[in-house]
Motif scaffolding. Structure first.
Motif, PDB file in Angstrom:
ATOM      1  N   THR A  19      -1.556  25.372  20.710  1.00 38.21           N
ATOM      2  CA  THR A  19      -1.027  24.145  20.121  1.00 38.21           C
ATOM      3  C   THR A  19       0.484  24.214  19.913  1.00 38.21           C
ATOM      4  N   TYR A  70      -9.899  16.503  17.156  1.00 41.14           N
ATOM      5  CA  TYR A  70      -9.020  16.078  16.067  1.00 41.14           C
ATOM      6  C   TYR A  70      -7.557  16.291  16.434  1.00 41.14           C
ATOM      7  N   TYR A  71      -7.237  17.417  17.042  1.00 42.67           N
ATOM      8  CA  TYR A  71      -5.850  17.724  17.383  1.00 42.67           C
ATOM      9  C   TYR A  71      -5.291  16.751  18.409  1.00 42.67           C
ATOM     10  N   TYR A  72      -6.032  16.546  19.514  1.00 37.83           N
ATOM     11  CA  TYR A  72      -5.516  15.660  20.562  1.00 37.83           C
ATOM     12  C   TYR A  72      -5.492  14.206  20.103  1.00 37.83           C
ATOM     13  N   LEU A  80      -6.360  21.932   7.827  1.00 39.65           N
ATOM     14  CA  LEU A  80      -6.278  21.189   9.084  1.00 39.65           C
ATOM     15  C   LEU A  80      -5.142  20.174   9.056  1.00 39.65           C
ATOM     16  N   VAL A  88      -1.686  20.476  11.494  1.00 42.38           N
ATOM     17  CA  VAL A  88      -1.380  19.452  12.490  1.00 42.38           C
ATOM     18  C   VAL A  88      -0.148  18.645  12.073  1.00 42.38           C
ATOM     19  N   TYR A 136     -10.318  20.511  18.541  1.00 43.99           N
ATOM     20  CA  TYR A 136      -9.502  20.015  19.650  1.00 43.99           C
ATOM     21  C   TYR A 136      -9.557  18.488  19.741  1.00 43.99           C
TER      22      TYR A 136
END
Length: 511
Positions: A102, A48-50, A215, A219, A46
């Motif tokens: 996501t 890394y995602y945000y 990953l 993303v 999370y």
């Protein structure tokens, strides 16, 4: 950063961050059991995602963030619980909920495509499209630091190395055959490189590369999804140009009905419901005679209540699922009749829901009687929970009959997630053990071997049982099986920490 494109330099940072996450993933999981490592990596994902989507979607309170709550709760079950069945399901549920969260979070507007199709598109289309991208990004980054023309030279060197491999193998084989000393030198190479563990090193590198690629591709697909190109005819119509072929003015007019999902006639649906409800009302009368009438009616000779309960339980659950299917079909697949006919149809559906509630109550009582006769297990307790879950679904459907604006499918999705989280935190192994201990104190019968196969939450309860009833048969053997499991699976790293296992080990040390 613009929403419609992703700069090359930003792609490089995205790939480097994914590589760092993959290295941490390797450290947390390679050769280790899942424990505190699972929620730690979920939190890392999370972060890394945000960080990756920060310029396109800010971190703020919005409806989509509600899905992050069950994700975190289910990930922490690897620390707080030890039921193997639920942990296996959580390994599938957590990634699914992450994808749902996501995808929902990155949706720019409310699309017409069903949400389930958007999930499949994100995972199996958008992500796969970007899987080769890390190689391109890495090559561009390497070429960017070189002088003009050097990148082409590097590519030529790589091609030369690939071409030289078969020639190298042939030459080495011939030289080894021609010179025995050279052959001995080659034979000693594995001994010199034995400490390197080349195969294991390659596997670890492949592990990191696969996680980093996954990953990055996922993303990257969220940041810039590639849309399906519209058909040429639709583009021409949108721009106002004439289609390539037109129908002559003299051609006869043919009415083309728009494609639509076929619907059931209301009269047919009402007839089906009348027949089903007649059978269900008769069944309900019989159930009240035997189960809800205080045992006034006697069973046939040779049939006990336990065997009577066991015989019909599975059939009742199947009929309940059939009724749920009929109910959903009537709600969404029937042509809407006039107001009076629709009220009559809703009344029939209400009777169907009521009869189904009686069936679920009967099945629940049957299973309870069966447990009293044969003991409690995880599977039987899960079936209890499943029947309660079905009851909630039918209640929501009943509300939908009279409040048509209720988004039923969305409510079903929310109830399903909440119910699954509750099951994980209910402590099902401990509940099964308490039920069996109460049954032992009432009847003197105990399946200690089965209790010894459950999670580590059982250990304190078995120790308490041994203290109160030292002569309880099989308890010592069950505790010994837990000792053996703890010794054989002793955590080699802090990443494998599990609270019930640690507490059980401490309790057994003092026993």
């Amino acid at each position: 950063m613009k929403t419609e494109s992703v700069p090359v330099r930003y792609e490089g940072k995205l790939l480097l961050a994914a590589l760092g996450c993959a290295v941490i993933h390797h450290y947390l999981f390679y050769g280790k059991a899942w424990g505190v490592s699972f929620p730690l990596f979920v939190i890392l994902f999370y972060v890394y995602y945000y960080w990756a989507v920060r310029e396109k979607r800010e971190l703020r309170l919005e409806p989509s963030i509600a899905l992050a709550v069950p994700v975190l709760l289910l990930s922490f079950t690897y620390v707080a619980h030890s039921n193997l069945l639920l942990l296996v399901f959580n390994a599938l549920a957590v990634p699914l909920l992450i994808v749902a969260h996501t995808t929902w979070h990155m949706a720019e507007e409310r699309p017409k495509t069903p949400f389930i199709l958007r999930l499949f598109d994100q995972v199996f289309v958008q992500t796969i499209r970007y899987v080769p991208r890390p190689v391109i990004v890495a090559f561009r980054a390497l070429s960017f630091k070189m002088k003009a023309g050097r990148s082409q030279e590097l590519m030529k060197v790589l091609i030369g190395l690939i071409v030289s491999i078969p020639l190298l193998l042939a030459v080495v084989a011939l030289l080894a055959s021609a010179d025995s000393m050279f052959d001995r030198a080659l034979a000693r190479l594995p001994e010199l490189t034995s400490g390197l563990k080349l195969g294991q090193t390659l596997f670890r590198a492949l592990w990191i590369a696969c996680i980093a690629t996954g990953l990055f591709a996922y993303v990257r697909g969220l940041l810039q999804p590639k849309r399906w190109p519209p058909r040429a005819a639709e583009e021409d119509f949108a721009t106002g140009s004439e289609p390539p072929e037109t129908i002559p003015a003299t051609a006869p007019a043919v009415a083309v009905a728009p494609s639509a999902v076929p619907r059931i006639d209301a009269t047919v649906a009402a007839t089906v419901l009348v027949v089903l409800n007649a059978v269900y009302l008769l069944f309900a009368f019989v159930q009240f005679s035997y189960f809800f009438g205080g045992g006034a009616a006697e069973l046939p000779e040779g049939i006990t209540y336990a065997s009577y309960a066991r015989k019909g339980f599975a059939e009742l659950v199947v009929v309940t699922l059939i009724n749920l299917t009929v109910l959903m079909t009537m709600l969404y697949g029937v042509k809407r009749p006039g107001p009076a006919a629709w009220r009559f149809l809703r009344s029939l559906l209400g009777v169907l829901v009521g009869c189904t509630g009686i069936m679920l109550s009967s099945a629940y009582l049957r299973l309870s009687m069966y447990e009293e006769a044969y003991g409690y297990t995880v599977a039987r307790l899960l079936v209890h929970a499943f029947m309660l879950f079905l009851l909630v679904l039918f209640i929501l459907a009943l509300v939908k009959l009279w409040r048509e604006r209720l988004p039923l499918l969305r409510c079903y999705a929310v109830v399903t997630v909440i119910a699954y989280v509750i099951i994980n935190y209910f402590g099902i192994d401990a509940a099964v053990t308490r039920g069996n201990i109460q049954r032992y104190e009432a009847t003197g019968r105990l399946d200690a071997a089965y209790l010894g196969s459950l999670g580590y939450e059982v250990v304190p309860l078995l120790l308490e049982l041994k203290r109160k009833h030292p002569d309880a048969e099989g308890v010592d053997e069950a505790l010994q099986s837990f000792r053996s499991r703890i010794e054989s699976g002793k955590a080699a790293s802090w990443t494998e920490f599990n609270w019930p296992e640690w507490r059980a080990a401490k309790a057994l040390e003092g026993a």
